[in-house]
Design an enzyme around this catalytic site. Structure first.
Site, short mmCIF file in Angstrom:
data_model
loop_
_atom_site.label_atom_id
_atom_site.label_comp_id
_atom_site.label_asym_id
_atom_site.label_seq_id
_atom_site.Cartn_x
_atom_site.Cartn_y
_atom_site.Cartn_z
CD GLU A 463 -2.84 -1.12 -0.07
OE1 GLU A 463 -3.04 -0.03 -0.67
OE2 GLU A 463 -3.29 -2.20 -0.47
CG HIS A 466 -1.36 1.60 -4.25
ND1 HIS A 466 -1.44 1.49 -5.61
CD2 HIS A 466 -1.83 0.43 -3.74
CE1 HIS A 466 -1.94 0.30 -5.93
NE2 HIS A 466 -2.18 -0.36 -4.81
CG HIS A 469 1.82 5.86 -8.66
ND1 HIS A 469 1.02 4.96 -9.34
CD2 HIS A 469 2.34 6.67 -9.63
CE1 HIS A 469 1.06 5.21 -10.63
NE2 HIS A 469 1.84 6.24 -10.83
#
Length: 674
Positions: A463, A466, A469
């Site tokens: 996670e 993410h 990102h």
């Protein structure tokens, strides 16, 4: 009513003022936000000037800022810190928001202006992110039905509004039934095998519900992490049967009729848009392109995966001396893992203290790769007292954004783990990112350490990929911020980040005994390394079963969907037809609690995890060949892939990074499928 959303937040990084937000603020803010954006879009659609990139596409990107502010806060709370009143409000506003989106997307005047700018691309001066914006908006409006006639648009809008209500209902039913099915234990002897941390978490969960004894709350996926440790076979079976029964018990939270209605409406909408089924609509705007391409990858992996799972079951049955059932698999696997590698969950868990994993593992790797630093900001508050806020800065001490972590499970939080933005980065709007990671780790009693199992460590790294990102991407337009990429590419950065879990220098930095500070013993380090690929028959088969089940539901035509009368019968037949009806290996998510596909935005897209894993496995090999955990390697990955967000075609970005298309060989080797 004045609300905290009326103006951008004045807090650092525009962090929402959560302490000031009240339930009664949301509806007025939603109403005002929708009205404001309707007025902004009306001005664009009726602009007497000829359509241009600036007066149409850029103007559209600037619109709806109030609605965005309230939406990000509301849906963060409704997923992570909800209440019955918030659920009721979500059911109320979801169809209104769906109608609002359709009013914009299906506006013929707006579509004509976007189409005019799109038609002028060839021979024009637009390039890079500007050109990508035109192409994406035009494609999205076309696939959404902007070219339909008035009757078609009217029916499409009605379908979308009903679907928004149904998916909200599915999510609420799942949360309520998951809470209701938590397994109550009154005899401590049944907890044999659980360590003190797990027992403490179960006792705390029971106390929070006003119960004596212990309570085993359920995760989103099939099964439970404690099944690997519990020696009482009867309790293991109770937990597994509770997990599998969610949403199909004939009570007020039964999801079967909701699910069937969702499937039928999606199939009808697909035909209205000129597609044979919903999966064809979804993949038309993904890197896969078609359902056939998806089926080609998934089906090619089934025979070897299912055969491996059958072999694994036989070995596990011999190990424990009885025929292994679904509730026994994790337990038998841990015994076998301990015999073969000395790296079972109970041996590893004392070395995985949550805060040390976070700071000395997750943050350490991000610093070594990308030069990021993370400083906790206790002066900044999240939406719940358990939410921690970290300021992120570059190695040049430039501000990057805020990272929020919400680690523990609670009754108001949906199952699973996820990342979502609270503020999206955009040069156009002058905003930096604020992102949150949610997990569902059982909370121990006060004063007890939070010890993670290996799967939870991997989930945290995943996670956080993410989150990286979202934090690192730098785009002009909010449409392309962070994880706003094609859905079957979105898992790629998060899967790559999992590689650092067992990277030797990272593992050595965080895997230390929570009491003594001693490093992970060499035999456990070796066991972790040697066990790569262990249990992959099970892992691949349970994943493929869910991905193929998702495809089966969404490759139905409207007439075929209308003919499905029984969810369980359809599910059994779909799994058998796909060759993944492997005894003792249920799908990772069964239909009635498959939140990814029936309420979580992964409809006909759950295949994206393994589709992205082709790129991920290939990238892991690149890192190993190019310096591993280094600023040089991390800088290239950040600049060419994380940093572009959705502003570049993802496969073109990957080719530029790798110098070629991804190869499937690394994935096959990783999963033991060669």
């Amino acid at each position: 009513m004045d609300t905290p959303f009326d103006q951008p937040s004045t807090l650092p990084y525009a962090l929402p003022p959560f302490d000031d937000v009240r339930l009664e603020h949301f509806r007025p803010a939603f109403d005002a936000g929708m009205a404001e954006q309707r007025a902004e879009v009306e001005a664009i659609a009726t602009d007497p000037q000829a359509p241009s990139f600036e007066n149409t596409l850029v103007a559209l990107e600037r619109s709806g800022q109030l609605l965005t502010r309230v939406s990000h806060v509301f849906f963060t709370l409704s997923s992570a810190d909800s209440t019955p009143e918030l659920h009721d409000l979500e059911a109320e506003v979801s169809p209104l928001l769906a109608a609002h989106r359709d009013a914009i997307t299906l506006d013929s005047r707006l579509y004509a202006r976007v189409a005019a700018v799109h038609d002028a691309l060839e021979g024009g001066s637009l390039s890079g992110e500007d050109r990508r914006l035109v192409e994406r908006v035009h494609t999205e409006m076309t696939l959404a039905g902007a070219g339909l006639d008035d009757a078609g648009k009217e029916r499409l809008t009605a379908i979308n509004q009903e679907l928004s209500t149904l998916t909200t209902t599915f999510e609420r039913n799942l949360l309520e039934d998951t809470n209701d099915l938590a397994v109550h234990v009154v005899d401590e002897a049944e907890l044999a095998g659980l360590d003190d941390g797990a027992r403490s978490a179960a006792a705390t969960a029971a106390t929070d519900r006003g119960l004596d004894g212990w309570l085993v709350t359920l995760p989103l996926y099939t099964g439970h992490p404690w099944l690997a440790s519990l020696t009482d076979r009867g309790l293991r079976e109770r937990i597994m049967r509770a997990s599998l029964s969610r949403g199909r018990r004939g009570n007020a939270y039964d999801n079967r009729d909701v699910l069937l209605r969702i499937v039928r409406l999606r199939a009808e909408r697909a035909e209205l848009l000129g597609f044979p089924n919903h999966a064809a609509v979804v993949t038309a705007d993904e890197t896969a392109g078609t359902p056939e391409a998806v089926d080609g990858l998934l089906s090619s992996l089934v025979p070897a995966a299912a055969a491996n799972a059958d072999d694994e079951r036989a070995v596990r049955s011999r190990t424990v001396g009885f025929d292994v059932e679904a509730w026994d698999w994790a337990y038998a696997t841990e015994i076998l893992r301990g015999e073969q590698f000395a790296a079972d969950s109970s041996a590893l868990r004392p070395y995985f203290e949550a805060d040390r994993v976070l700071r000395d593992g997750v943050f350490h790797a991000a610093g070594a790769l990308y030069g990021l630093t993370f400083t906790e900001r206790p002066d900044l508050r999240g939406y719940n007292d358990e939410v921690r806020v970290f300021e992120v800065r570059s190695d040049e001490d430039e501000p990057v954004g805020l990272y929020l972590l919400d680690l523990y499970t609670r009754d108001g939080k949906r199952g699973g783990a996820w990342m979502n933005p609270v503020v999206e980065q955009s040069h156009l709007l002058g905003t930096l990112p604020v992102v949150v990671n949610n997990l569902n780790v059982a909370k121990p009693a006060a004063g007890s350490p939070t010890l993670l199992i290996q799967d939870e460590v991997e989930t945290l790294f995943h996670e956080f990929g993410h989150a990286l990102h979202g934090l690192i991407a730098r785009t002009t337009y909010p449409r392309f911020s962070g994880t706003n990429v094609e859905r079957d590419f979105v898992e790629f950065p998060s899967q790559v980040n999992e590689m650092w879990v067992s990277w030797p220098s990272v593992l050595a930095n965080y895997a230390k005994h929570h009491e003594t500070g001693e490093p992970l013993p060499p035999e456990l380090v070796l066991g972790l390394s040697d066990s790569a690929g262990f249990n992959e028959g099970f892992s691949t088969t349970e994943y493929l079963a869910a991905a193929l089940l998702d495809q089966a539901w969404h490759r139905l035509s409207a007439s075929e969907a209308a003919a499905v009368a029984d969810v369980e019968t359809f599910e059994r037949q779909a799994l058998a037809d796909a060759g993944v009806d492997v005894e003792a290996v249920p799908p990772r998510y069964s239909s009635t609690y498959f939140a990814h596909t029936f309420s979580g935005g992964y409809d006909a897209g759950y295949y994206g995890y393994i589709w992205s894993e082709v790129l991920d496995a290939d990238t892991v090999e690149w890192f190993r060949e190019n310096g591993g955990l280094s600023r040089e390697a991390g800088g290239r990955f950040a600049t060419m892939l994380l940093g572009v967000g959705g502003a570049q075609d993802p496969l073109e970005a990957y080719r530029a990074f790798r110098g070629r298309d991804a190869e499937v060989g690394p994935l096959l080797r990783r999963r033991g499928l060669e």
